[in-house]
Write an enzyme that holds these catalytic residues in place. Structure first.
Site, PDB file in Angstrom:
ATOM      1  N   GLY A  15       0.832  -1.195   0.000  1.00  0.00           N
ATOM      2  CA  GLY A  15       0.000   0.000   0.000  1.00  0.00           C
ATOM      3  C   GLY A  15       0.866   1.244   0.000  1.00  0.00           C
ATOM      4  O   GLY A  15       1.896   1.299  -0.686  1.00  0.00           O
ATOM      5  N   LYS A 107       2.779  -0.396  14.588  1.00  0.00           N
ATOM      6  CA  LYS A 107       2.771   0.001  16.002  1.00  0.00           C
ATOM      7  C   LYS A 107       1.626  -0.606  16.781  1.00  0.00           C
ATOM      8  O   LYS A 107       1.773  -0.924  17.972  1.00  0.00           O
ATOM      9  CB  LYS A 107       2.765   1.531  16.150  1.00  0.00           C
ATOM     10  CG  LYS A 107       1.745   2.286  15.334  1.00  0.00           C
ATOM     11  CD  LYS A 107       2.270   2.587  13.967  1.00  0.00           C
ATOM     12  CE  LYS A 107       1.183   3.038  13.021  1.00  0.00           C
ATOM     13  NZ  LYS A 107       1.450   4.289  12.393  1.00  0.00           N
ATOM     14  N   GLU A 192      -4.313   6.176   9.217  1.00  0.00           N
ATOM     15  CA  GLU A 192      -4.406   4.718   9.289  1.00  0.00           C
ATOM     16  C   GLU A 192      -5.582   4.249   8.432  1.00  0.00           C
ATOM     17  O   GLU A 192      -6.458   5.044   8.073  1.00  0.00           O
ATOM     18  CB  GLU A 192      -4.620   4.277  10.744  1.00  0.00           C
ATOM     19  CG  GLU A 192      -3.447   4.579  11.652  1.00  0.00           C
ATOM     20  CD  GLU A 192      -2.155   3.927  11.165  1.00  0.00           C
ATOM     21  OE1 GLU A 192      -2.109   2.697  11.042  1.00  0.00           O
ATOM     22  OE2 GLU A 192      -1.184   4.652  10.898  1.00  0.00           O
ATOM     23  N   ASP A 203      -3.445   5.391  17.876  1.00  0.00           N
ATOM     24  CA  ASP A 203      -2.141   5.277  17.199  1.00  0.00           C
ATOM     25  C   ASP A 203      -1.037   5.923  18.050  1.00  0.00           C
ATOM     26  O   ASP A 203       0.019   5.326  18.267  1.00  0.00           O
ATOM     27  CB  ASP A 203      -2.227   5.952  15.821  1.00  0.00           C
ATOM     28  CG  ASP A 203      -0.919   5.880  15.067  1.00  0.00           C
ATOM     29  OD1 ASP A 203      -0.606   4.826  14.491  1.00  0.00           O
ATOM     30  OD2 ASP A 203      -0.177   6.882  15.079  1.00  0.00           O
ATOM     31  N   LYS A 207       2.190   4.175  20.050  1.00  0.00           N
ATOM     32  CA  LYS A 207       3.576   4.669  19.943  1.00  0.00           C
ATOM     33  C   LYS A 207       4.123   5.018  21.336  1.00  0.00           C
ATOM     34  O   LYS A 207       5.289   4.757  21.631  1.00  0.00           O
ATOM     35  CB  LYS A 207       3.612   5.881  19.012  1.00  0.00           C
ATOM     36  CG  LYS A 207       3.334   5.498  17.558  1.00  0.00           C
ATOM     37  CD  LYS A 207       2.997   6.715  16.714  1.00  0.00           C
ATOM     38  CE  LYS A 207       2.831   6.367  15.255  1.00  0.00           C
ATOM     39  NZ  LYS A 207       2.248   7.452  14.457  1.00  0.00           N
TER      40      LYS A 207
HETATM   41  N1  LIG Z   1       1.092   5.537   6.108  1.00  0.00           N
HETATM   42  C1  LIG Z   1       1.925   5.995   7.018  1.00  0.00           C
HETATM   43  O1  LIG Z   1       2.254   7.193   7.063  1.00  0.00           O
HETATM   44  C2  LIG Z   1       2.531   5.092   8.030  1.00  0.00           C
HETATM   45  C3  LIG Z   1       2.100   3.790   8.185  1.00  0.00           C
HETATM   46  N2  LIG Z   1       2.665   2.997   9.130  1.00  0.00           N
HETATM   47  C4  LIG Z   1       2.245   1.617   9.279  1.00  0.00           C
HETATM   48  O2  LIG Z   1       2.599   0.901   8.115  1.00  0.00           O
HETATM   49  C5  LIG Z   1       1.669  -0.145   7.891  1.00  0.00           C
HETATM   50  C6  LIG Z   1       1.105  -0.010   6.485  1.00  0.00           C
HETATM   51  O3  LIG Z   1       0.469   1.244   6.378  1.00  0.00           O
HETATM   52  P1  LIG Z   1       0.015   1.840   4.978  1.00  0.00           P
HETATM   53  O4  LIG Z   1       0.935   1.413   3.910  1.00  0.00           O
HETATM   54  O5  LIG Z   1      -0.252   3.273   5.209  1.00  0.00           O
HETATM   55  O6  LIG Z   1      -1.391   1.095   4.817  1.00  0.00           O
HETATM   56  P2  LIG Z   1      -2.133   0.717   3.471  1.00  0.00           P
HETATM   57  O7  LIG Z   1      -3.537   0.392   3.855  1.00  0.00           O
HETATM   58  O8  LIG Z   1      -1.887   1.749   2.432  1.00  0.00           O
HETATM   59  O9  LIG Z   1      -1.369  -0.600   3.033  1.00  0.00           O
HETATM   60  C7  LIG Z   1      -1.584  -1.872   3.573  1.00  0.00           C
HETATM   61  C8  LIG Z   1      -1.685  -2.824   2.403  1.00  0.00           C
HETATM   62  O10 LIG Z   1      -1.739  -4.165   2.896  1.00  0.00           O
HETATM   63  C9  LIG Z   1      -2.643  -4.870   2.062  1.00  0.00           C
HETATM   64  N3  LIG Z   1      -3.086  -6.061   2.777  1.00  0.00           N
HETATM   65  C10 LIG Z   1      -4.053  -6.165   3.712  1.00  0.00           C
HETATM   66  N4  LIG Z   1      -4.163  -7.445   4.120  1.00  0.00           N
HETATM   67  C11 LIG Z   1      -3.260  -8.144   3.427  1.00  0.00           C
HETATM   68  C12 LIG Z   1      -2.889  -9.513   3.402  1.00  0.00           C
HETATM   69  N5  LIG Z   1      -3.499 -10.415   4.159  1.00  0.00           N
HETATM   70  N6  LIG Z   1      -1.901  -9.917   2.547  1.00  0.00           N
HETATM   71  C13 LIG Z   1      -1.286  -8.999   1.776  1.00  0.00           C
HETATM   72  N7  LIG Z   1      -1.591  -7.700   1.736  1.00  0.00           N
HETATM   73  C14 LIG Z   1      -2.570  -7.280   2.567  1.00  0.00           C
HETATM   74  C15 LIG Z   1      -3.736  -3.886   1.749  1.00  0.00           C
HETATM   75  O11 LIG Z   1      -4.450  -4.260   0.590  1.00  0.00           O
HETATM   76  C16 LIG Z   1      -2.940  -2.601   1.563  1.00  0.00           C
HETATM   77  O12 LIG Z   1      -2.566  -2.402   0.220  1.00  0.00           O
HETATM   78  C17 LIG Z   1       0.628  -0.040   9.006  1.00  0.00           C
HETATM   79  O13 LIG Z   1       1.028  -0.872  10.082  1.00  0.00           O
HETATM   80  C18 LIG Z   1       0.746   1.423   9.429  1.00  0.00           C
HETATM   81  O14 LIG Z   1       0.322   1.637  10.746  1.00  0.00           O
HETATM   82  C19 LIG Z   1       3.685   3.426   9.947  1.00  0.00           C
HETATM   83  C20 LIG Z   1       4.139   4.697   9.844  1.00  0.00           C
HETATM   84  C21 LIG Z   1       3.584   5.643   8.906  1.00  0.00           C
HETATM   85  N1  LIG Z   2      -1.321   7.379  10.862  1.00  0.00           N
HETATM   86  C1  LIG Z   2      -0.019   7.605  11.369  1.00  0.00           C
HETATM   87  C2  LIG Z   2       0.996   7.126  10.382  1.00  0.00           C
HETATM   88  C3  LIG Z   2       2.350   7.089  10.939  1.00  0.00           C
HETATM   89  O1  LIG Z   2       2.635   6.461  11.953  1.00  0.00           O
HETATM   90  C4  LIG Z   2       0.185   9.077  11.622  1.00  0.00           C
HETATM   91  O2  LIG Z   2      -0.624   9.865  11.142  1.00  0.00           O
HETATM   92  O3  LIG Z   2       1.134   9.424  12.331  1.00  0.00           O
END
Ligand SMILES: NC(=O)C1=CN([C@@H]2O[C@H](COP(=O)(O)OP(=O)(O)OC[C@H]3O[C@@H](n4cnc5c(N)ncnc54)[C@H](O)[C@@H]3O)[C@@H](O)[C@H]2O)C=CC1
Ligand SMILES: N[C@@H](CC=O)C(=O)O
Ligand code: NA
EC number: 1.1.1.3
Length: 430
Positions: A15, A107, A192, A203, A207
């Site tokens: 994602g 997290k 998120e 969230d 953290k």
């Molecule tokens: N977006 C951000 O700024 C930040 C995100 N995170 C963390 O990173 C992680 C990912 O976040 P994002 O990329 O923003 O979320 P997102 O929702 O964009 O990506 C997650 C992806 O995983 C896929 N997915 C779901 N279940 C699945 C499975 N069983 N097998 C394979 N793929 C699957 C979804 O289709 C989606 O494309 C989360 O834990 C989030 O809390 C951490 C810091 C910052």
């Molecule tokens: N949803 C979180 C993503 C990073 O951890 C945020 O907004 O800080």
């Protein structure tokens, strides 16, 4: 000397963060190989929607069977950027069982099950790294785990959620509405999957649990963290804050008690003076102060959310974990030897800004002041504004325990002359 056999990496989730991890792994492949001492190969990408076009990713690597991918047995590192508790938790433990180290940005999972995941990593002699899980791109976990391992950290305080900082900043600086600002943060990839996690403070609380655990060498779980979100912060609160020379931020605060025998961790909106460095943290940026015995005060600042900044932290972990693999070593595991109890919010001591709607008649101020005095809460300033027989009374206290403040507010609500408690906000950073 460069090893020719590549290290094999599986990506779980493609994602906002995962797609950036894959992009940087490809575009920076030569530099990563030189820094690690071996090439790194993307060996598989687990996704939920296989039909989606993913630029730069060989479709032959894409699978919807994440379980089969982590069970391959030839993987060096699994990068988990799916998010949520399951299937992420089972996939991570399965990856350890099949010989891979893990880099995660999750997290929510680490705050809930960090101890068990660390134990699984240790049992199988593998690494669990998660720099991206707290404050996005900002190096914070590694400095706490490694650089400050010889010091004694007493306090960690800061802005650790980009989405809510983005929303509060927009509300304050442009007068934007809450929903409009949240929609923008979501479109920019900060929020998120369920933005309730951001706006209700889950969230940031996750953290805070991770930070407190690492900083104080003890176990702190999500449930140990006092949590208030930012959905109740209003334009009127910002106006009150401005009158005091303050703004409002959602803060995470982890503290060691003065006697060193316990810790607290909390997340809530707070007023901070405009002169405080946290007041000028804009958009989805994060900033965290760490206070320790020997180092004094350190400040960590940078992009706290978004695909590319978060991928930077993931890639940093990937390089570290790959280097460990090549030298048959592992990085530091969980350090929870201090086993300190986590005290309740009632024991937290801070200042409060309380806005009351009261009857505009003689004696009200004295009645209100008596209630504060009876509960041992000392008043710093009082401001009264009258309008048509009603008045608004804004009280700012000196430092008091949360339990005393709660008792004060309960008693105030019982006064006939107090029509309502419009808002209660903690004041930090002075
Ligand atoms: N977006 C951000 O700024 C930040 C995100 N995170 C963390 O990173 C992680 C990912 O976040 P994002 O990329 O923003 O979320 P997102 O929702 O964009 O990506 C997650 C992806 O995983 C896929 N997915 C779901 N279940 C699945 C499975 N069983 N097998 C394979 N793929 C699957 C979804 O289709 C989606 O494309 C989360 O834990 C989030 O809390 C951490 C810091 C910052
Ligand atoms: N949803 C979180 C993503 C990073 O951890 C945020 O907004 O800080
Ligand atoms: Na980080």
């Amino acid at each position: 000397m460069m090893r020719t056999r590549p290290l094999k990496v599986a990506l779980l989730g493609c994602g906002v963060v995962g797609s950036e991890v894959a992009r940087i792994m490809t575009t920076h492949a030569d530099d990563l190989a030189a820094r690690i001492g071996a090439p790194v190969e993307l060996a598989g990408v687990a996704v939920r929607r296989p039909d989606k076009v993913r630029e730069g990713i060989d479709p032959a690597l894409v699978t919807t069977d994440a379980t089969a991918l982590v069970k391959r047995g030839d993987l060096d590192v699994v990068v988990e950027v799916i998010g949520g508790i399951e299937p992420a938790r089972t996939l991570i433990t399965t990856a350890f069982e099949h010989g891979a180290s893990v880099v995660s940005a999750n997290k929510a999972l680490l705050a809930q099950d960090g101890a068990a995941l660390h134990a699984a990593a240790e049992e199988h002699g593998r690494d669990l790294y998660y720099e991206a899980a707290v404050a996005g791109a900002i190096p914070l976990i590694r400095p706490l785990r490694e650089s400050l391992a010889g010091d004694k950290v007493n306090r960690v305080l800061g802005i650790v959620n980009g989405t809510t900082n983005f929303i509060l900043d927009k509300m304050d600086s442009t007068g934007a509405g809450y929903q409009e600002a949240l929609d923008e943060a979501t479109a920019l990839g900060y929020a998120e999957a369920d933005p309730t996690a951001d706006v209700e403070g889950f969230d940031a609380a996750a953290k805070a649990a991770i930070l407190a655990g690492i900083a104080f060498h003890t176990r702190v779980r999500l449930d140990d963290v006092y949590r208030e979100g930012m959905t109740e912060v209003t334009a009127a609160d910002f106006a009150s804050a401005r009158e005091m020379g303050c703004t409002i931020k959602l803060l995470a605060i982890c503290e060691r008690a003065a006697d060193g025998g316990s810790v607290t961790a909390r997340v809530h909106p707070a007023m901070i003076p405009l002169t405080h460095p946290l007041a000028s943290v804009r958009g989805a940026y994060n900033a965290v102060f760490v206070e320790s015995d020997a180092a004094g005060q350190l400040m960590f600042y940078g992009p706290g959310a978004g695909g590319s900044p978060t991928a930077s932290a993931v890639l940093g972990d990937l390089v570290a974990v790959c280097r460990n693999r090549l030298s048959n070593a592992t990085g530091p595991g969980e350090s929870a030897y201090a086993a300190l109890p986590v005290s309740s919010m009632g024991e937290v001591v801070t200042r409060y800004h309380i806005s009351l709607d009261v009857a505009d008649k003689p004696g009200v101020l004295a009645q209100v002041a008596t209630v504060f005095a009876e509960h041992g809460v000392s008043i710093d300033t009082v401001r009264q504004q009258g309008k048509d027989g009603e008045a608004s009374l804004v009280v700012v206290t000196h430092r008091a325990s949360d339990a005393s403040l709660t008792g004060t507010v309960e008693a105030l609500r019982k006064l006939d002359t107090v029509r309502g408690v419009a808002s209660i906000m903690r004041v930090e950073g002075e």
